[in-house]
Design a protein around this motif. Sequence first.
Motif, PDB file in Angstrom:
ATOM      1  N   PRO A 129       0.826  -1.222   0.000  1.00 26.32           N
ATOM      2  CA  PRO A 129       0.000   0.000   0.000  1.00 26.32           C
ATOM      3  C   PRO A 129       0.847   1.254   0.000  1.00 26.32           C
ATOM      4  O   PRO A 129       1.928   1.306   0.593  1.00 26.32           O
ATOM      5  N   TYR A 170      -5.902  12.221   2.880  1.00 28.71           N
ATOM      6  CA  TYR A 170      -4.984  11.182   2.406  1.00 28.71           C
ATOM      7  C   TYR A 170      -3.596  11.449   2.980  1.00 28.71           C
ATOM      8  O   TYR A 170      -3.159  12.593   3.073  1.00 28.71           O
ATOM      9  N   HIS A 207      -8.713   3.533   5.325  1.00 25.34           N
ATOM     10  CA  HIS A 207      -8.477   2.493   4.328  1.00 25.34           C
ATOM     11  C   HIS A 207      -7.056   2.598   3.789  1.00 25.34           C
ATOM     12  O   HIS A 207      -6.586   3.701   3.489  1.00 25.34           O
ATOM     13  N   CYS A 241     -13.313   1.570  -0.418  1.00 25.86           N
ATOM     14  CA  CYS A 241     -12.098   1.442  -1.221  1.00 25.86           C
ATOM     15  C   CYS A 241     -11.694  -0.016  -1.215  1.00 25.86           C
ATOM     16  O   CYS A 241     -11.709  -0.664  -0.162  1.00 25.86           O
ATOM     17  N   GLY A 245      -7.535  -0.319  -4.773  1.00 27.96           N
ATOM     18  CA  GLY A 245      -7.288   0.795  -5.673  1.00 27.96           C
ATOM     19  C   GLY A 245      -8.501   1.401  -6.328  1.00 27.96           C
ATOM     20  O   GLY A 245      -8.398   2.460  -6.958  1.00 27.96           O
ATOM     21  N   LEU A 279     -12.184   3.209  -5.886  1.00 25.79           N
ATOM     22  CA  LEU A 279     -12.930   3.982  -4.893  1.00 25.79           C
ATOM     23  C   LEU A 279     -14.401   4.025  -5.268  1.00 25.79           C
ATOM     24  O   LEU A 279     -14.741   4.222  -6.438  1.00 25.79           O
ATOM     25  N   LEU A 300      -6.339   6.433   3.163  1.00 27.28           N
ATOM     26  CA  LEU A 300      -7.510   7.283   2.990  1.00 27.28           C
ATOM     27  C   LEU A 300      -8.261   7.321   4.308  1.00 27.28           C
ATOM     28  O   LEU A 300      -8.467   6.274   4.938  1.00 27.28           O
ATOM     29  N   TYR A 348      -4.588   2.334   0.787  1.00 30.16           N
ATOM     30  CA  TYR A 348      -4.766   2.524  -0.649  1.00 30.16           C
ATOM     31  C   TYR A 348      -3.545   2.021  -1.412  1.00 30.16           C
ATOM     32  O   TYR A 348      -2.404   2.196  -0.976  1.00 30.16           O
TER      33      TYR A 348
END
Length: 383
Positions: free
Chosen positions: A44, A65, A366, A101, A104, A106, A48, A368
């Motif tokens: 990752p 983010y 989350h 999410c 990758g 959303l 988020l 990402y």
Amino acid sequence: MIVEILCRLPVKVVMRLKVVSKAWHRIISNVCAPLFSAAAAANPSGFLFLCSYQIIGGLGYFAAYASYPDVHDCVGQTDGFVDSYACMLPFMLSSDHYFDCCNGLLLFVRREQREALPHYYFVCNTTTRQCVAIPNPRPRTAPFAAAIAYDPAKSPHYKVVRFIYFEEKTSCPVKLDIFSSDTGKWVRRGVMLSTELPLAAADADEYGCIRRSIYLDGMIYKLSFVVNYLIRFDLNAPSDVAIELPHKNAAACHGFIGMSRGSLCYSNHDESGLMISVWLLEDRCKRDPSWKLTHRISMDSLTSKYPDVRNSGFHFHTYAIHPASDIIFLGNPNMVLSYDLKSNKSEEVFKLSSGLKISLGQHFVHLYSPCFAVLSNFDNNCG
């Protein structure tokens, strides 16, 4: 052999090679891009989360983010990542629009309930700079809670799942609407639970399941707001299971669910609030899975390293689990740490600027990772 060669090249170079021929376009889109995406999912690149700040009369919220692992001070919108997807949406982004999410991709839910709106759900891929409108199901109903299910290692296609409740306060959804990017159609089915769960109290403010969802091997997992159960929804068959959580007297009533190395994990404080336990769900695809306690983390030893946290009155909770290592991410409203479950060593990942707070970290943070799959557009017709 072509795939082996292409997958050893830098991703951006390979993506440009799709213009060489139709054959190469198919190979790169259908084989290389999912392989790149699956590899990226194991590493990752950021978090988020939902950020809150004080305003007159209450709190304001915005989507935020923080990149990983190279950021330590976070003002909420590092590297313009949030702007990169906000500018693609056909409406003004607010904190209530972002919903899920997965590897990758959303998912956003448009909340305005107007008949003229042709779409409520939107799937964004910031890597390919795409925003795809999902056609509304028929008959058209209000935009319900939803999740996105996508695993590039298993399929190039994703699913959007709506969780539908009756008016009475149920412990879990009673129906699922499932949209497949493969067919471009919605399918509705009832929820067939293995165990009958009680209704929420008449005066309860919360019911159903928490927003956070975990997708793993064709199934979505959600924690119930009302009862001490994890709900497993099978997206391929009407065979849903209510799984009792491992300890009933937890200090935090909902806890956290995540995925690591292909296993479903649950974490929560014990009744004293002095220990965080991490459990692994064994035989998770069977009708009667069981929990195995794998780790316990002492809050005293952790907070002794961060006296500001001890003095603030905020406790650490599990915010995320690394998908491919022994790292667990612990956080409070001010900061996020990485904690190595093998070495018991912790390290600060990022700290928010003064005046900002991470909101509902157990449910809204989350991990990402970039996705290199190109999304298909859909027309307004649906099943």
